[in-house]
Design a protein around this motif. Structure first.
Motif, PDB file in Angstrom:
ATOM      1  N   CYS A   3      -5.263   6.102  -1.432  1.00 61.00           N
ATOM      2  CA  CYS A   3      -4.250   5.179  -1.268  1.00 61.00           C
ATOM      3  C   CYS A   3      -3.852   4.476  -2.549  1.00 61.00           C
ATOM      4  O   CYS A   3      -4.929   4.226  -3.277  1.00 61.00           O
ATOM      5  N   LEU A   4      -2.633   3.779  -2.936  1.00 62.11           N
ATOM      6  CA  LEU A   4      -2.468   2.953  -3.939  1.00 62.11           C
ATOM      7  C   LEU A   4      -2.005   1.889  -3.622  1.00 62.11           C
ATOM      8  O   LEU A   4      -1.641   1.490  -2.535  1.00 62.11           O
ATOM      9  N   PHE A   5      -2.010   0.792  -4.482  1.00 63.51           N
ATOM     10  CA  PHE A   5      -1.780  -0.490  -4.341  1.00 63.51           C
ATOM     11  C   PHE A   5      -0.788  -0.901  -5.508  1.00 63.51           C
ATOM     12  O   PHE A   5      -1.179  -0.756  -6.760  1.00 63.51           O
ATOM     13  N   SER A   6       0.301  -1.487  -5.247  1.00 61.33           N
ATOM     14  CA  SER A   6       1.551  -1.458  -6.038  1.00 61.33           C
ATOM     15  C   SER A   6       1.255  -2.956  -6.945  1.00 61.33           C
ATOM     16  O   SER A   6       2.225  -2.946  -7.723  1.00 61.33           O
TER      17      SER A   6
ATOM     18  N   ASN B 253     -11.219   4.026  -8.099  1.00 61.04           N
ATOM     19  CA  ASN B 253     -11.714   5.061  -9.073  1.00 61.04           C
ATOM     20  C   ASN B 253     -11.103   4.714 -10.323  1.00 61.04           C
ATOM     21  O   ASN B 253     -11.345   5.543 -11.318  1.00 61.04           O
ATOM     22  N   GLY B 254     -10.259   3.596 -10.484  1.00 61.20           N
ATOM     23  CA  GLY B 254      -9.601   3.485 -11.801  1.00 61.20           C
ATOM     24  C   GLY B 254      -8.122   3.657 -11.698  1.00 61.20           C
ATOM     25  O   GLY B 254      -7.195   3.107 -12.450  1.00 61.20           O
ATOM     26  N   ILE B 255      -7.617   4.493 -10.670  1.00 59.48           N
ATOM     27  CA  ILE B 255      -6.350   5.200 -10.276  1.00 59.48           C
ATOM     28  C   ILE B 255      -5.957   4.630  -8.836  1.00 59.48           C
ATOM     29  O   ILE B 255      -5.096   4.025  -8.642  1.00 59.48           O
ATOM     30  N   GLU B 256      -7.053   5.335  -7.883  1.00 61.35           N
ATOM     31  CA  GLU B 256      -6.611   5.061  -6.772  1.00 61.35           C
ATOM     32  C   GLU B 256      -7.651   4.810  -5.785  1.00 61.35           C
ATOM     33  O   GLU B 256      -8.870   4.787  -6.452  1.00 61.35           O
TER      34      GLU B 256
ATOM     35  N   LEU C 269       0.953  -1.131  -0.134  1.00 60.76           N
ATOM     36  CA  LEU C 269       0.001   0.173   0.029  1.00 60.76           C
ATOM     37  C   LEU C 269       0.827   1.178   0.103  1.00 60.76           C
ATOM     38  O   LEU C 269       1.941   1.302   0.587  1.00 60.76           O
ATOM     39  N   VAL C 270       0.563   2.160  -0.915  1.00 60.09           N
ATOM     40  CA  VAL C 270       1.212   3.483  -1.094  1.00 60.09           C
ATOM     41  C   VAL C 270       0.357   4.598  -0.461  1.00 60.09           C
ATOM     42  O   VAL C 270      -0.590   4.844  -1.185  1.00 60.09           O
ATOM     43  N   HIS C 271       0.726   5.180   0.490  1.00 56.59           N
ATOM     44  CA  HIS C 271      -0.104   6.129   1.090  1.00 56.59           C
ATOM     45  C   HIS C 271       0.599   7.169   1.780  1.00 56.59           C
ATOM     46  O   HIS C 271       1.714   7.076   2.403  1.00 56.59           O
ATOM     47  N   ILE C 272       0.199   8.398   1.576  1.00 59.32           N
ATOM     48  CA  ILE C 272       0.746   9.624   1.852  1.00 59.32           C
ATOM     49  C   ILE C 272      -0.049   9.978   3.335  1.00 59.32           C
ATOM     50  O   ILE C 272      -1.176  10.363   3.090  1.00 59.32           O
ATOM     51  N   PRO C 273       0.634  10.008   4.446  1.00 60.39           N
ATOM     52  CA  PRO C 273      -0.147  10.125   5.617  1.00 60.39           C
ATOM     53  C   PRO C 273      -0.884  11.726   5.541  1.00 60.39           C
ATOM     54  O   PRO C 273      -0.121  12.685   5.381  1.00 60.39           O
ATOM     55  N   VAL C 274      -1.981  11.656   6.123  1.00 63.03           N
ATOM     56  CA  VAL C 274      -2.578  12.903   6.414  1.00 63.03           C
ATOM     57  C   VAL C 274      -2.290  13.341   7.631  1.00 63.03           C
ATOM     58  O   VAL C 274      -2.274  12.717   8.948  1.00 63.03           O
ATOM     59  N   THR C 275      -1.804  14.232   7.901  1.00 61.59           N
ATOM     60  CA  THR C 275      -1.269  14.975   9.249  1.00 61.59           C
ATOM     61  C   THR C 275      -2.439  15.891   9.811  1.00 61.59           C
ATOM     62  O   THR C 275      -1.889  15.958  11.190  1.00 61.59           O
TER      63      THR C 275
ATOM     64  N   VAL D 113      -6.871  -7.467  -4.930  1.00 64.64           N
ATOM     65  CA  VAL D 113      -7.483  -6.709  -3.545  1.00 64.64           C
ATOM     66  C   VAL D 113      -9.004  -7.245  -3.291  1.00 64.64           C
ATOM     67  O   VAL D 113      -9.847  -6.750  -4.304  1.00 64.64           O
ATOM     68  N   LYS D 114      -9.374  -7.706  -2.348  1.00 65.00           N
ATOM     69  CA  LYS D 114     -10.842  -8.164  -2.183  1.00 65.00           C
ATOM     70  C   LYS D 114     -11.601  -7.094  -1.398  1.00 65.00           C
ATOM     71  O   LYS D 114     -12.675  -6.492  -1.944  1.00 65.00           O
TER      72      LYS D 114
END
Length: 668
Positions: A43-46, A75-78, A25-31, A52-53
């Motif tokens: 979030c992205l999945f590499s 949504n097709g991208i993330e 999982l590729v995710h930029i944390p929300v601060t 992904v279920k």
């Protein structure tokens, strides 16, 4: 519970995570976030997306023990998830993202024990808050506390107007009141608390808190300086509008079956029965469904299958299908109805409207005379429709007045031979009915009930008047029956009261008896009403009951007068042409272990003296005693009844021929 469940799942899925993980999982944390505004997570999945279920976001106020779950959509991208502003009311938040893979594995961010070590989001407006945030005491360690949480209960949703925090200190006598500190989502509100040795409460000025989820944390020490373990629980604050939109649901039900195989004298008598019932409530509305199905349902009989649905609120009741209403004891009282009923409940004024079917059409026997092509129809029942409207006026709990108007009519079109006889040819065939005639019935009933002294004294009185047409097959005619005479009314009634105009409400013809006493002229051209002759009303009914419950005596007095022409098609079991007076007393002694019942009744018939040559008098006296000494001891009951029925007839003469007669004396 949820936390422990996911911990267990992690232990079970460790081998899958180590051997089958094929992406991250590729995710930029929300601060940070702004309270009250929606917050979006990406979030992205590499790896391969098809693996992904499900992908879910778990978020909670900092320090809370449970998470709220939001599904993330691709949504097709993330993958994205949006948390509504109502769930972000202020204070630090914690979250993590968890992906379930199709082969059974899971991955998360952060990837190391996300339930206990989630990512943290700070409140962007925390520095501008009107209250001072302090560092919370560590949750680990401390003396076990025995707080009693009174309000709000953990996990509940409450309206802003009902907000108050109350905690009992009954089990903590050595607590130091000055050390008590209360936090909401990490913000200290201790200055608003009211403290006493028994209870602490917190109320805030209106508008201080916004709608959303809150975590309450309570810190305290004892008189010796030892710290108690912090007490933490959560609740949700909602507005009045949101409270109306929330759904509280409860559901229960029952299903039953019966199978019976019988053979009586070579004839099978098998039966299969299914019954079902389900009840529940949604947002203060009570709902229910019930049904009955039997295998021996047949159009040759009245319906045996039934279905019922109802909805009840504090102001309205609605019932559909098959039900057994008790409207009043002189109109409809427990008979089966298939239709709909609605009741408006406004406390002072209530209104009931019912419309349905008392009987369905049944056609059992038809015979054809082939020479004349005439069908003889017998053993049949017309469909019988009913309408009732009943306004009710209540004066507190001691007096109510019900006015009931009931109209029941047989549907002559329900037995149309063209629809019910397969071989009937309307062009060449004719038909004749041999049996009961279709009837039209109108009843107006007034009921007054008075309850005093906490219902120890209850008086109820019904006064009803009916109008019945014994045969409406011939349609509307300008005539009516008064006593034994048939009078034309075409020139007597005004045009707006003509039988044709009234036929929508009631069919008038020579089979209709005038319900009001009248005197007919000798030439039968006119009549004069005599409404003041109360005892001569041919279709009047009144029923009075008085109940007194004093000094271990339940005394009931009943007085009933039902005229011979009174009729209610919705209450066919009502006995007519009777005058009854009855008094009964139920005496309770020795703490209800000894009960004595006494009853006396007197009844006579032939009220108008027109249909019988004699009057039948019936008197009865009964007494009963029941002894119930207690548990594991036998119950003893004894009863006695004296019954006397007599009339004015002394001799019965039966003529056997023109020259012989036998007289039989009647022994009273």
């Amino acid at each position: 519970m949820k936390k422990r469940l996911f911990r267990t799942l992690f232990l079970l899925w460790i081998p899958c995570i180590l051997t089958a993980q094929t992406g991250t999982l590729v995710h930029i944390p929300v601060t940070e976030y702004t309270p009250g505004e929606t917050l979006t997570f990406q979030c992205l999945f590499s790896g391969n997306i098809s693996r992904v279920k499900a992908l879910n976001l778990f978020i909670r106020p900092a320090g809370n023990r449970s998470y709220h779950q939001y599904p993330m959509k691709y949504n097709g991208i993330e993958w994205t998830a949006t948390v509504p502003g109502i769930a972000l009311s202020g204070g630090a938040m914690e979250y993590f993202i968890l992906a379930e893979l199709s082969h059974g594995g899971v991955i998360s961010t952060p990837d190391d024990n996300p339930f206990d070590y989630p990512l943290t989001i700070r409140d962007a407006k925390a520095g501008k808050a009107s209250v001072t945030e302090r560092m919370s005491m560590p949750e680990e360690g401390g003396i076990p506390a025995e707080y009693i949480i009174l309000a709000p209960e953990p996990g509940v949703a409450i309206e802003s107007s009902d907000f108050v925090i109350a905690v009992s200190l009954f089990n903590m006598p050595d607590i130091d009141l000055s050390s008590i500190r209360l936090e909401l989502n990490g913000s200290d509100y201790s200055s608003y608390m009211e403290k006493s040795p028994d209870i602490i409460t917190l109320t805030l000025p209106p508008g201080t808190l916004k709608s959303g989820m809150y975590t309450v944390t309570l810190h305290a020490q004892n008189h010796y300086g030892s710290r108690f373990s912090p007490e933490t629980w959560t609740f949700t604050l909602i507005s009045a509008q949101e409270s109306m939109q929330r759904i509280n649901r409860s559901l229960n039900g029952r299903v039953g079956t019966e199978f019976r195989w019988e053979n009586v004298d070579g004839e099978p008598n098998n039966l299969i029965r299914f019954t079902g019932r389900i009840n529940g409530s949604i947002q203060g509305i009570t709902l229910g469904l019930s049904g009955l199905w039997v295998s021996n349902e047949s159009p040759r009989y009245q319906a045996r299958n039934s279905f019922n649905a109802y909805a009840r609120t504090s102001y309205t009741d609605l019932e559909l299908g098959t039900f057994y209403p008790e409207i009043s004891r002189l109109t409809l009282y427990g008979n089966r109805v298939n239709g709909a009923m609605i009741r408006l409940k406004l406390n002072f004024l209530n209104l009931t409207y019912l419309r349905g079917e008392l009987l369905r059409e049944v056609l059992n026997r038809t015979e054809l005379d082939s020479s004349s092509r005439t069908w003889s129809i017998s053993s049949f029942t017309y469909a019988r429709d009913i309408q009732i409207i009943q306004p009710e006026i209540r004066f507190g709990s001691f007096l109510n007045w019900k006015m009931t108007l009931m109209h029941a009519r047989d549907d002559t079109a329900s037995l149309d031979p063209a629809l019910n006889i397969e071989d009937y040819n309307p062009e060449t065939d004719s038909y004749v009915f041999r049996g009961n005639s279709p009837v039209d019935n109108l009843v107006f009933d007034n009921c007054i009930t008075l309850s005093l002294d906490n219902q120890r004294l209850v008086w109820s009185h019904n006064l009803a008047l009916s109008m019945t047409n014994r045969n409406i097959r011939g349609g509307v005619h300008d005539s009516i029956t008064i006593g034994d005479e048939i009078i034309s009314i075409s020139d007597i009634l005004p045009d707006f009261l003509s039988p044709d105009r009234l036929s929508r409400f009631f069919i008038i013809n020579e089979n209709t008896t005038l319900p009001i006493p009248a005197e007919v002229s000798e030439d039968l051209t006119e009549f004069r009403l005599k409404p003041y002759k109360i005892m001569d009303y041919p279709s009047l009914a009144y029923w009075t009951t008085l109940r007194l419950n004093y000094y271990n005596n339940l005394v009931t007095w009943t007085f009933k007068h039902i005229a011979p022409e009174f009729s209610s098609l919705a209450y066919p079991g009502l006995q007519t042409d009777i005058h009854l007076s009855e008094i009964a007393d139920r005496i309770r002694l020795f703490r209800n272990r000894l009960i004595v019942t006494l009853r006396y009744s007197s009844q006579y018939d032939n009220l108008l003296g027109q249909h019988k040559e004699y009057v039948t008098n019936t008197n009865s006296l009964s007494a009963a005693i029941s002894v119930m000494p207690g548990q594991e001891l036998p119950t003893v009951s004894m009863s006695f009844r004296y019954y006397l029925r007599e009339n004015d007839l002394n001799t019965v003469t039966d003529t056997l021929s023109d020259r012989q007669a036998i007289s039989v004396p009647i022994i009273p």
